[in-house]
Design a protein around this motif. Structure first.
Motif, PDB file in Angstrom:
ATOM      1  N   UNK A   1      20.688  25.402   0.888  1.00  0.00           N
ATOM      2  CA  UNK A   1      20.079  26.704   0.621  1.00  0.00           C
ATOM      3  C   UNK A   1      21.104  27.793   0.914  1.00  0.00           C
ATOM      4  N   UNK A   2      21.400  28.580  -0.110  1.00  0.00           N
ATOM      5  CA  UNK A   2      22.360  29.679   0.027  1.00  0.00           C
ATOM      6  C   UNK A   2      23.684  29.214   0.630  1.00  0.00           C
ATOM      7  N   UNK A   3      24.124  28.035   0.189  1.00  0.00           N
ATOM      8  CA  UNK A   3      25.409  27.512   0.630  1.00  0.00           C
ATOM      9  C   UNK A   3      25.410  26.820   1.978  1.00  0.00           C
ATOM     10  N   UNK A   4      24.243  26.683   2.593  1.00  0.00           N
ATOM     11  CA  UNK A   4      24.157  26.045   3.908  1.00  0.00           C
ATOM     12  C   UNK A   4      23.244  24.831   3.823  1.00  0.00           C
ATOM     13  N   UNK A   5      23.659  23.758   4.454  1.00  0.00           N
ATOM     14  CA  UNK A   5      22.846  22.543   4.475  1.00  0.00           C
ATOM     15  C   UNK A   5      21.742  22.670   5.517  1.00  0.00           C
ATOM     16  N   UNK A   6      20.566  22.215   5.140  1.00  0.00           N
ATOM     17  CA  UNK A   6      19.403  22.234   6.029  1.00  0.00           C
ATOM     18  C   UNK A   6      18.812  20.831   6.065  1.00  0.00           C
ATOM     19  N   UNK A   7      18.653  20.269   7.244  1.00  0.00           N
ATOM     20  CA  UNK A   7      17.980  18.980   7.413  1.00  0.00           C
ATOM     21  C   UNK A   7      16.633  19.261   8.041  1.00  0.00           C
ATOM     22  N   UNK A   8      15.584  18.852   7.357  1.00  0.00           N
ATOM     23  CA  UNK A   8      14.223  19.161   7.796  1.00  0.00           C
ATOM     24  C   UNK A   8      13.368  17.910   7.777  1.00  0.00           C
ATOM     25  N   UNK A   9      12.332  17.910   8.571  1.00  0.00           N
ATOM     26  CA  UNK A   9      11.318  16.852   8.549  1.00  0.00           C
ATOM     27  C   UNK A   9      10.031  17.529   8.119  1.00  0.00           C
ATOM     28  N   UNK A  10       9.562  17.160   6.913  1.00  0.00           N
ATOM     29  CA  UNK A  10       8.432  17.855   6.300  1.00  0.00           C
ATOM     30  C   UNK A  10       7.375  16.887   5.809  1.00  0.00           C
ATOM     31  N   UNK A  11       6.180  17.392   5.670  1.00  0.00           N
ATOM     32  CA  UNK A  11       5.142  16.695   4.930  1.00  0.00           C
ATOM     33  C   UNK A  11       5.656  16.607   3.495  1.00  0.00           C
ATOM     34  N   UNK A  12       5.576  15.465   2.868  1.00  0.00           N
ATOM     35  CA  UNK A  12       6.115  15.271   1.516  1.00  0.00           C
ATOM     36  C   UNK A  12       5.484  16.211   0.497  1.00  0.00           C
ATOM     37  N   UNK A  13       4.328  16.771   0.819  1.00  0.00           N
ATOM     38  CA  UNK A  13       3.624  17.670  -0.109  1.00  0.00           C
ATOM     39  C   UNK A  13       3.988  19.139   0.093  1.00  0.00           C
ATOM     40  N   UNK A  14       4.942  19.440   0.957  1.00  0.00           N
ATOM     41  CA  UNK A  14       5.311  20.822   1.249  1.00  0.00           C
ATOM     42  C   UNK A  14       6.065  21.426   0.073  1.00  0.00           C
TER      43      UNK A  14
ATOM     44  N   UNK B   1       0.852  -1.206   0.000  1.00  0.00           N
ATOM     45  CA  UNK B   1       0.000   0.000   0.000  1.00  0.00           C
ATOM     46  C   UNK B   1       0.877   1.241   0.000  1.00  0.00           C
ATOM     47  N   UNK B   2       0.438   2.283  -0.695  1.00  0.00           N
ATOM     48  CA  UNK B   2       1.245   3.509  -0.707  1.00  0.00           C
ATOM     49  C   UNK B   2       1.358   4.107   0.688  1.00  0.00           C
ATOM     50  N   UNK B   3       2.486   4.741   0.919  1.00  0.00           N
ATOM     51  CA  UNK B   3       2.707   5.386   2.216  1.00  0.00           C
ATOM     52  C   UNK B   3       1.740   6.547   2.388  1.00  0.00           C
ATOM     53  N   UNK B   4       1.448   6.850   3.608  1.00  0.00           N
ATOM     54  CA  UNK B   4       0.566   7.976   3.905  1.00  0.00           C
ATOM     55  C   UNK B   4       1.244   9.263   3.448  1.00  0.00           C
ATOM     56  N   UNK B   5       0.655  10.019   2.509  1.00  0.00           N
ATOM     57  CA  UNK B   5       1.309  11.233   2.010  1.00  0.00           C
ATOM     58  C   UNK B   5       1.468  12.304   3.081  1.00  0.00           C
ATOM     59  N   UNK B   6       0.743  12.169   4.181  1.00  0.00           N
ATOM     60  CA  UNK B   6       0.856  13.151   5.260  1.00  0.00           C
ATOM     61  C   UNK B   6       1.982  12.816   6.222  1.00  0.00           C
ATOM     62  N   UNK B   7       2.550  11.619   6.082  1.00  0.00           N
ATOM     63  CA  UNK B   7       3.628  11.213   6.976  1.00  0.00           C
ATOM     64  C   UNK B   7       4.864  12.068   6.692  1.00  0.00           C
ATOM     65  N   UNK B   8       5.501  12.589   7.729  1.00  0.00           N
ATOM     66  CA  UNK B   8       6.686  13.418   7.512  1.00  0.00           C
ATOM     67  C   UNK B   8       7.829  12.626   6.875  1.00  0.00           C
ATOM     68  N   UNK B   9       8.613  13.313   6.061  1.00  0.00           N
ATOM     69  CA  UNK B   9       9.792  12.718   5.433  1.00  0.00           C
ATOM     70  C   UNK B   9      11.004  13.584   5.772  1.00  0.00           C
TER      71      UNK B   9
END
Length: 182
Positions: free
Chosen positions: A33-46, A19-27
């Motif tokens: 961004x602008x030369x700096x690494x950013x690690x984020x946990x987001x809704x895949x649809x963001x 079954x497909x993963x829940x699209x609302x589950x954070x990834x």
């Protein structure tokens, strides 16, 4: 009948696994961004725009129409102009994202396009200005700033409700010479 029950259970287990993963589950999303690494946990649809504004705190890119029609949200992804309101953040992983905040040099000197917009008063209310500047940088880098007609054509996706278009064209003409020197 007893033998059928394990088969049904096995089929249900296989169905649950595929079954497909829940699209609302954070990834987990890693962006540069602008030369700096950013690690984020987001809704895949963001969208990239919402990520920049709401999760990273870079509010220079504006949410104008949120439909890809005005250009206020334009950023550069690997040097190419992108409408960040139509781009999912997960699509930008592994790419270099440049926003209006990342154009100036580390010593605070403005990018030639930023300075040209000031010199030519190429803004009035300023709402569209970040997107205009980012698109203008790409226009020059893409080689589409040869003539005023070329500039108008390749900047046509960026709307200015204040109609500062002649000043924007003048600013691009000034900045393209400075950008070529750099």
């Amino acid at each position: 009948m007893g033998a059928t029950l394990p088969v049904i259970q096995q089929a249900r287990a296989q169905q649950a696994e595929s079954a497909p993963a829940d699209p609302r589950a954070p990834v987990d999303v890693k962006l540069r961004i602008n030369g700096r690494d950013q690690s984020l946990r987001l809704d895949a649809r963001t969208t990239l725009l919402d990520t920049l504004r709401e999760h990273v705190g870079l509010t220079g890119s504006k949410k104008g129409c949120d439909q890809g029609q005005c250009g206020a949200c334009t950023v550069l992804v690997d040097g190419t102009r992108v409408l960040s309101c139509l781009t999912l953040a997960v699509m930008a992983q592994g790419s270099e994202i440049t926003t209006i905040e990342g154009l100036a040099s580390s010593d605070g000197a403005l990018h030639p396009m930023q300075q040209a917009f000031i010199d030519h008063d190429a803004f009035q209310c300023g709402y569209c200005t970040p997107g205009q500047i980012m698109s203008a940088v790409a226009c020059v880098n893409e080689g589409h700033a040869g003539t005023n007609d070329d500039i108008r054509e390749y900047m046509s996706g960026n709307l200015c409700r204040c109609a500062a278009y002649p000043n924007i064209v003048a600013a691009i003409n000034q900045a393209k010479n400075e950008m070529r020197k750099a």
